[in-house]
Design an enzyme around this catalytic site. Structure first.
Site, PDB file in Angstrom:
ATOM      1  N   LYS A  56     -14.083   0.754  15.764  1.00 47.44           N
ATOM      2  CA  LYS A  56     -12.798   0.049  15.661  1.00 47.44           C
ATOM      3  C   LYS A  56     -12.105  -0.006  17.014  1.00 47.44           C
ATOM      4  CE  LYS A  56     -11.113   0.547  11.580  1.00 47.44           C
ATOM      5  NZ  LYS A  56     -10.491   1.182  10.421  1.00 47.44           N
ATOM      6  N   ASN A  89       0.844  -1.194   0.000  1.00 46.03           N
ATOM      7  CA  ASN A  89       0.000   0.000   0.000  1.00 46.03           C
ATOM      8  C   ASN A  89       0.877   1.242   0.000  1.00 46.03           C
ATOM      9  OD1 ASN A  89       0.561   0.856   2.803  1.00 46.03           O
ATOM     10  ND2 ASN A  89      -0.333  -1.147   3.239  1.00 46.03           N
ATOM     11  N   PHE A 144      -4.466   3.338  14.797  1.00 51.76           N
ATOM     12  CA  PHE A 144      -4.830   4.366  13.820  1.00 51.76           C
ATOM     13  C   PHE A 144      -6.013   3.865  13.004  1.00 51.76           C
ATOM     14  CE2 PHE A 144      -1.869   7.949  13.584  1.00 51.76           C
ATOM     15  CZ  PHE A 144      -1.034   7.593  14.626  1.00 51.76           C
ATOM     16  N   PRO A 183      -2.634 -11.658  10.293  1.00 46.71           N
ATOM     17  CA  PRO A 183      -2.971 -11.484  11.715  1.00 46.71           C
ATOM     18  C   PRO A 183      -3.141 -10.000  12.027  1.00 46.71           C
ATOM     19  CG  PRO A 183      -0.637 -12.008  11.448  1.00 46.71           C
ATOM     20  CD  PRO A 183      -1.260 -12.155  10.090  1.00 46.71           C
ATOM     21  N   ASP A 184      -4.105  -9.659  12.870  1.00 50.59           N
ATOM     22  CA  ASP A 184      -4.260  -8.254  13.288  1.00 50.59           C
ATOM     23  C   ASP A 184      -3.330  -8.014  14.479  1.00 50.59           C
ATOM     24  OD1 ASP A 184      -5.113  -5.773  14.423  1.00 50.59           O
ATOM     25  OD2 ASP A 184      -6.950  -5.947  13.216  1.00 50.59           O
ATOM     26  N   ILE A 185      -2.246  -7.316  14.206  1.00 44.41           N
ATOM     27  CA  ILE A 185      -1.199  -7.133  15.221  1.00 44.41           C
ATOM     28  C   ILE A 185      -1.728  -6.313  16.396  1.00 44.41           C
ATOM     29  CG2 ILE A 185       1.124  -6.214  15.605  1.00 44.41           C
ATOM     30  CD1 ILE A 185       1.454  -6.535  12.455  1.00 44.41           C
ATOM     31  N   LYS A 245       8.796 -16.947 -10.446  1.00 43.85           N
ATOM     32  CA  LYS A 245       7.988 -15.874 -11.040  1.00 43.85           C
ATOM     33  C   LYS A 245       6.793 -16.450 -11.811  1.00 43.85           C
ATOM     34  CE  LYS A 245       8.544 -11.882 -14.001  1.00 43.85           C
ATOM     35  NZ  LYS A 245       9.343 -11.336 -15.083  1.00 43.85           N
ATOM     36  N   ASP A 302      -4.116  -6.106   5.038  1.00 47.13           N
ATOM     37  CA  ASP A 302      -5.149  -6.915   5.688  1.00 47.13           C
ATOM     38  C   ASP A 302      -5.213  -8.325   5.100  1.00 47.13           C
ATOM     39  OD1 ASP A 302      -6.046  -4.943   7.455  1.00 47.13           O
ATOM     40  OD2 ASP A 302      -7.100  -3.942   5.809  1.00 47.13           O
ATOM     41  N   LYS A 312     -11.385  -3.642  18.752  1.00 47.55           N
ATOM     42  CA  LYS A 312     -10.009  -4.095  19.008  1.00 47.55           C
ATOM     43  C   LYS A 312      -9.598  -3.877  20.461  1.00 47.55           C
ATOM     44  CE  LYS A 312      -8.465  -3.233  14.262  1.00 47.55           C
ATOM     45  NZ  LYS A 312      -7.311  -3.232  13.381  1.00 47.55           N
TER      46      LYS A 312
HETATM   47  O1  C5P Z   1      -8.847  -2.374  11.000  1.00 47.86           O
HETATM   48  P1  C5P Z   1      -7.908  -1.402  10.392  1.00 47.86           P
HETATM   49  O2  C5P Z   1      -6.900  -2.039   9.472  1.00 47.86           O
HETATM   50  O3  C5P Z   1      -8.538  -0.202   9.773  1.00 47.86           O
HETATM   51  O4  C5P Z   1      -7.087  -0.830  11.659  1.00 47.86           O
HETATM   52  C1  C5P Z   1      -6.013   0.031  11.520  1.00 47.86           C
HETATM   53  C2  C5P Z   1      -5.141  -0.114  12.713  1.00 47.86           C
HETATM   54  O5  C5P Z   1      -4.862  -1.496  12.961  1.00 47.86           O
HETATM   55  C3  C5P Z   1      -3.767   0.524  12.523  1.00 47.86           C
HETATM   56  O6  C5P Z   1      -3.342   1.018  13.776  1.00 47.86           O
HETATM   57  C4  C5P Z   1      -2.899  -0.636  12.047  1.00 47.86           C
HETATM   58  O7  C5P Z   1      -1.543  -0.446  12.404  1.00 47.86           O
HETATM   59  C5  C5P Z   1      -3.504  -1.807  12.790  1.00 47.86           C
HETATM   60  N1  C5P Z   1      -3.444  -3.108  12.080  1.00 47.86           N
HETATM   61  C6  C5P Z   1      -2.629  -4.117  12.556  1.00 47.86           C
HETATM   62  N2  C5P Z   1      -2.599  -5.337  11.911  1.00 47.86           N
HETATM   63  C7  C5P Z   1      -3.366  -5.551  10.833  1.00 47.86           C
HETATM   64  C8  C5P Z   1      -4.201  -4.539  10.334  1.00 47.86           C
HETATM   65  C9  C5P Z   1      -4.218  -3.316  10.978  1.00 47.86           C
HETATM   66  O8  C5P Z   1      -1.920  -3.918  13.542  1.00 47.86           O
HETATM   67  N3  C5P Z   1      -3.308  -6.732  10.231  1.00 47.86           N
END
Ligand code: C5P
Length: 408
Positions: free
Chosen positions: A345, A210, A331, A309-311, A293, A283, A349
């Site tokens: 959000k 991104n 953020f 994974p959502d860190i 390739k 995501d 979270k």
């Molecule tokens: O749910 P969303 O992606 O909009 O949330 C954004 C926040 O979540 C940011 O602080 C981003 O650093 C964190 N994030 C994360 N791991 C992910 C996706 C988002 O830590 N896989």
């Protein structure tokens, strides 16, 4: 003493024998991490050369008010805006008198008048001149206006007399200047920040990513260092110029993918007091990474993606499992209904705070140098209007520090 890191210190030098110490002062300010620009009065140049001050400050010296060339570059207003603090050392009796009376007949006095940053003076003069009622009246006027006086000290003077009027020693001046910024808000705290994008490999050469530049996360890491924290920055791939802007005191861990970022964060998070997730983590990632390739033999191609994974959520969730979770800040980049989405959000979270910004606004967002944030926490919130990412980062860190103290 990290509070001078990246600070813009405008060092004014006026005419006095102590000006020979200003070179040492400039060097020490830089050693402490500050950027230094020097403005000299005509009198100062009789005691020390601009060339010396240029060499030790690493920047051209500013001398004249009515110099068209200088005004076309960094003129008096630009200098005043550039400064995070003004330190005049040595400050002569004449300069104190000018400042007390609002005169603006040379570059230094004009910059001081045009500047809304803190101003500190290190007076240096003969003891009789310091004790004179005129100087004492000027001193009181200046102090009443918020100008800080660093000294003078007592001791033997260049004129052979002994008494009050010696300029405070450079090392001590550096400490006092650092004190102007020490909110001390995060001293002793361990802060972890994620920044930049992640790259999710498709094959040996391609990836999904991104447009995050990493500027905001890097500015937050620098602001946390300035506030006295020990900072770990887990960074996705960013440009060399972004990396170059980070204070040496930050320990940086470079990663590429969301999985690597997750691993780097989760293996260290137990030691941290505050976690700020500013990274634009992908995501989704390709379900399969092709070993070589992918050839363009098909007219079209379908990519199967899976969630990363959502860190941030994983860090915040530590609390619900009874483990020590840091104060967690996320953020949220939103295109509509900023407050509702950001609050949702934050709740989903289980974050302590969320910093929301509009995407697609002119002059703000991913690649730009400016941003605007709206903060939300349990029972409160705050707007941080559009400004540089550095300034916003400092405001954000100050508010986080306040909320951390409230929580503890
Ligand atoms: O749910 P969303 O992606 O909009 O949330 C954004 C926040 O979540 C940011 O602080 C981003 O650093 C964190 N994030 C994360 N791991 C992910 C996706 C988002 O830590 N896989």
């Amino acid at each position: 003493m990290n509070s001078l890191v990246n600070k813009h210190i405008l060092l004014g030098v006026t005419g006095g024998i102590a000006a020979y110490k200003s070179a040492d002062l400039a060097r020490r300010l830089r050693d402490a991490g500050a950027q230094v620009r020097v403005v000299m009065t005509r009198g100062a140049t009789e005691f020390i050369t601009p060339l010396t001050m240029q060499a030790v400050s690493g920047n051209p010296v500013h001398l004249h008010l009515l110099d068209p060339q200088a005004e076309a570059g960094m003129g008096h207003i630009a200098l005043a805006r550039w400064a995070d603090a003004v330190l005049v050392a040595p400050a002569s009796a004449n300069f104190m008198a000018k400042l007390a009376h609002g005169l603006a007949d040379d570059l230094l006095s004009t910059v001081c008048l045009a500047c809304d940053a803190p101003i500190a003076l290190a007076p240096a003069m003969n003891r009789q001149m310091w004790a004179h009622p005129a100087t004492q009246a000027n001193r009181h006027t200046l102090e009443a206006r918020g100008v800080r006086l660093f000294g003078p000290g007592e001791g033997e003077q260049a004129c052979g007399e002994v008494g009050l009027g010696r300029m405070t020693e450079p090392q001590h001046l550096v400490e006092m200047t650092a004190g102007l910024f020490e909110i001390g808000s995060l001293s002793g705290k361990q802060v972890m920040v994620t920044a930049g994008p992640t790259r999710e490999a498709l094959d040996a050469v391609r990836y999904i990513s991104n447009r995050s530049s990493g500027k905001m996360g890097y500015a937050i890491a620098a602001a946390a260092v300035e506030a006295g924290a020990t900072v770990t920055l887990v960074s996705g791939p960013v440009t060399a110029s972004i990396v170059a802007g980070i204070p040496a005191h930050v320990s940086r861990i470079d990663v590429e993918s969301a999985a690597q970022m997750y691993e780097a964060v989760m293996s260290r998070v137990s030691q941290c007091d505050i976690f700020i997730g500013a990274a634009a983590v992908a995501d989704y990632r390709p379900q399969r990474v092709a070993a070589s390739k992918i050839k363009k033999t098909h007219a079209d191609i379908n990519l199967a993606l899976e969630r990363t994974p959502d860190i941030l959520a994983s860090v915040a969730a530590l609390r619900s499992t009874g483990q020590d979770a840091p104060f967690t800040v996320g953020f949220a980049a939103e295109t509509d209904d900023l407050e509702a989405h950001a609050q949702a959000k934050r709740a989903a979270k289980a974050l302590d705070m969320i910093a929301a910004n509009w995407v697609g606004q002119p002059g703000t967002g991913f690649d730009s140098d400016e941003n605007a944030l709206t903060l939300f926490w349990e029972g409160g919130g705050m707007q941080l209007p559009q400004s540089s990412k550095e300034k916003l980062a400092r405001q954000l860190i100050a508010i986080i520090a306040e909320r951390v103290h409230v929580r503890n």
